[in-house]
Scaffold this active site. Sequence first.
Site, PDB file in Angstrom:
ATOM      1  N   ASP A   8       0.874  -1.220  -0.094  1.00 48.76           N
ATOM      2  CA  ASP A   8       0.162  -0.167  -0.092  1.00 48.76           C
ATOM      3  C   ASP A   8       0.978   1.231  -0.045  1.00 48.76           C
ATOM      4  O   ASP A   8       1.724   1.344   0.870  1.00 48.76           O
ATOM      5  CB  ASP A   8      -0.841   0.126   1.296  1.00 48.76           C
TER       6      ASP A   8
ATOM      7  N   TYR B 109       2.943  10.067  -0.924  1.00 49.55           N
ATOM      8  CA  TYR B 109       4.182   9.503   0.105  1.00 49.55           C
ATOM      9  C   TYR B 109       5.572   9.876  -0.608  1.00 49.55           C
ATOM     10  O   TYR B 109       6.108   9.773  -1.673  1.00 49.55           O
ATOM     11  CB  TYR B 109       4.141   8.147   0.192  1.00 49.55           C
TER      12      TYR B 109
ATOM     13  N   TRP C 198      -5.583   0.164   9.552  1.00 46.75           N
ATOM     14  CA  TRP C 198      -4.252   0.745   9.960  1.00 46.75           C
ATOM     15  C   TRP C 198      -4.136   1.437  11.224  1.00 46.75           C
ATOM     16  O   TRP C 198      -5.299   2.019  11.678  1.00 46.75           O
ATOM     17  CB  TRP C 198      -3.577   1.758   8.705  1.00 46.75           C
TER      18      TRP C 198
ATOM     19  N   PRO D 100      -1.400   3.990  13.919  1.00 42.12           N
ATOM     20  CA  PRO D 100       0.103   4.460  14.083  1.00 42.12           C
ATOM     21  C   PRO D 100       1.018   3.475  14.753  1.00 42.12           C
ATOM     22  O   PRO D 100       2.028   3.143  14.026  1.00 42.12           O
ATOM     23  CB  PRO D 100      -0.210   5.748  14.862  1.00 42.12           C
ATOM     24  N   LEU D 101       0.771   2.415  15.584  1.00 38.17           N
ATOM     25  CA  LEU D 101       1.605   1.419  15.992  1.00 38.17           C
ATOM     26  C   LEU D 101       1.930   0.490  14.988  1.00 38.17           C
ATOM     27  O   LEU D 101       3.237   0.109  14.693  1.00 38.17           O
ATOM     28  CB  LEU D 101       0.827   0.698  17.232  1.00 38.17           C
TER      29      LEU D 101
ATOM     30  N   GLN E 246      11.875  -4.436  12.766  1.00 39.63           N
ATOM     31  CA  GLN E 246      10.720  -3.925  13.167  1.00 39.63           C
ATOM     32  C   GLN E 246       9.370  -4.738  12.101  1.00 39.63           C
ATOM     33  O   GLN E 246       8.395  -5.078  12.940  1.00 39.63           O
ATOM     34  CB  GLN E 246      10.414  -2.421  12.899  1.00 39.63           C
TER      35      GLN E 246
ATOM     36  N   ASN F 114       6.384  -7.203  13.758  1.00 35.51           N
ATOM     37  CA  ASN F 114       4.983  -6.902  13.085  1.00 35.51           C
ATOM     38  C   ASN F 114       4.356  -8.158  12.994  1.00 35.51           C
ATOM     39  O   ASN F 114       3.197  -8.566  12.959  1.00 35.51           O
ATOM     40  CB  ASN F 114       4.827  -5.846  12.152  1.00 35.51           C
TER      41      ASN F 114
END
Length: 491
Positions: A183, A188, A340, A342-343, A449, A453
Amino acid sequence: MLSAAMGGSARLSQPDVRSPMYTNPEQREDPSVRLSHPDMRKLLSNPSERESYKHPVAHLARAPFASIAEDEMKDQLQIFLGHNNFPSESPSNGRAPIASLDCMEEFQGCGGDHVSTRSDSQALVSRQSSIASCLKYKPLGKSGLRVSQLGLGTWVTFSPLVSEETAEEIVTVAYEAGINLFDLSEAYSGGRAEIQLGNILKKKGWRRSSYHVITKVYWNSKGDERGLSRKHIIESVKSSLERLQLDYIDVIIIHRADDMCPMEEVVRAASHCIDQGWCMYWGTSRWSAVEIMEAWTNCRQFNCITPIVEQSEYHLFCRSKTELYLPEIYNKIGVGTMAWSPLAIGLISSKMDDGMPVFTRQSFKKKYTSSISWNEDETQASGNVKDQGYTWLKDKAGTEDGRKQQARLRELAQLAERLGCSLTQLSVAWSLKNEKLHCVLVGATTVEQLLENINSLQVLPKLKSEHIDALERILDNKPIRPRVVSTLEQR
């Protein structure tokens, strides 16, 4: 007699006793004469057993035409087995294709790849790493597009503070872990995200059918580009295709509705992009339930293609829209939900500092604020988190609400510690627990990271009913649908 009276033949149709598939009606219910696939192979490959094996073909001796050529019998049996070649040339495992992984892999969640040969199947299984063994695939909305339950949001992955080598490694690890959805948005990094992802996809040479690209048509606030006019939508899609170096985009997302533009113009422009082959589907982002229903109604009225997904913010402190209204939208018109937070997206670190999550550096870098923001016209030059809409996570400690939020976050961190996971993993697993969600976007600035997730999938089975009850008790924000008040009562 009825057929004879109507001018037809009175003779009833008879079974063809010459066919190898014919069996005596008296023997049809006898289980001893039933022939399985392995038995059929044994019969054809071993002539000695062909003489003594009791099978339905043996009953042909009772038929008037008992002598049948062996080649004809093989042809008939090949049709029955579904082989293109003689069974002796079949794979060494001795299994029929209909029972093998080659034919059934795509129904077991294979990341969107269509498995046609054994080498493709082995390559596909090899890229399903152990950390994503629980990864599932769902149709996006009520469409036929199968997406992984975790998608890679490239908001922070392609930010200026992440090197191109690191970004490429993150995308590669995500793909090899089974994630098949990427996505991004034309906003961006000012279009740099689409250029960088396009270069990675071209370099890797992955099969186009094995991944899905989603990009947003941005509701901009800059002069002539403002709004969602037909001109702006079509030019944005064409520009995204050039930057991505792709023949088509899987899903275009209309980011925010435009009150100054007729809904008919928006849905006609999105449908036109699909008709031209520039994209396959379209959806919305940050639209209200009323706006989604209005778009769907206009699509039906003007014979346009309807949206399939709404991309919405959803996390432990933002629940009402996703839990109350979007499931109803899905049940009525088939618009799915992509969530979605923020974390999960990587904007906020899972580390705790005095009971509060630590924001990543990108959140406070003034010169990079416009390049990584979710919504440019909502981001102020100061780079303040409060201006970006995340007041629920950075309230002032001196206020009563701020103290309550800190206490809740500390309790959530303690619950995550008891489960042996981080706060981010707990948040992602909690979101995945919602069966109404079709995909949860995760993001990362490092490979570690991203793996953290993805490891949320291992936390998901640990979330039992008692843990969910503890979460609800800590949060105390379960949304409740407001009572319907009649017009007479309002007066």
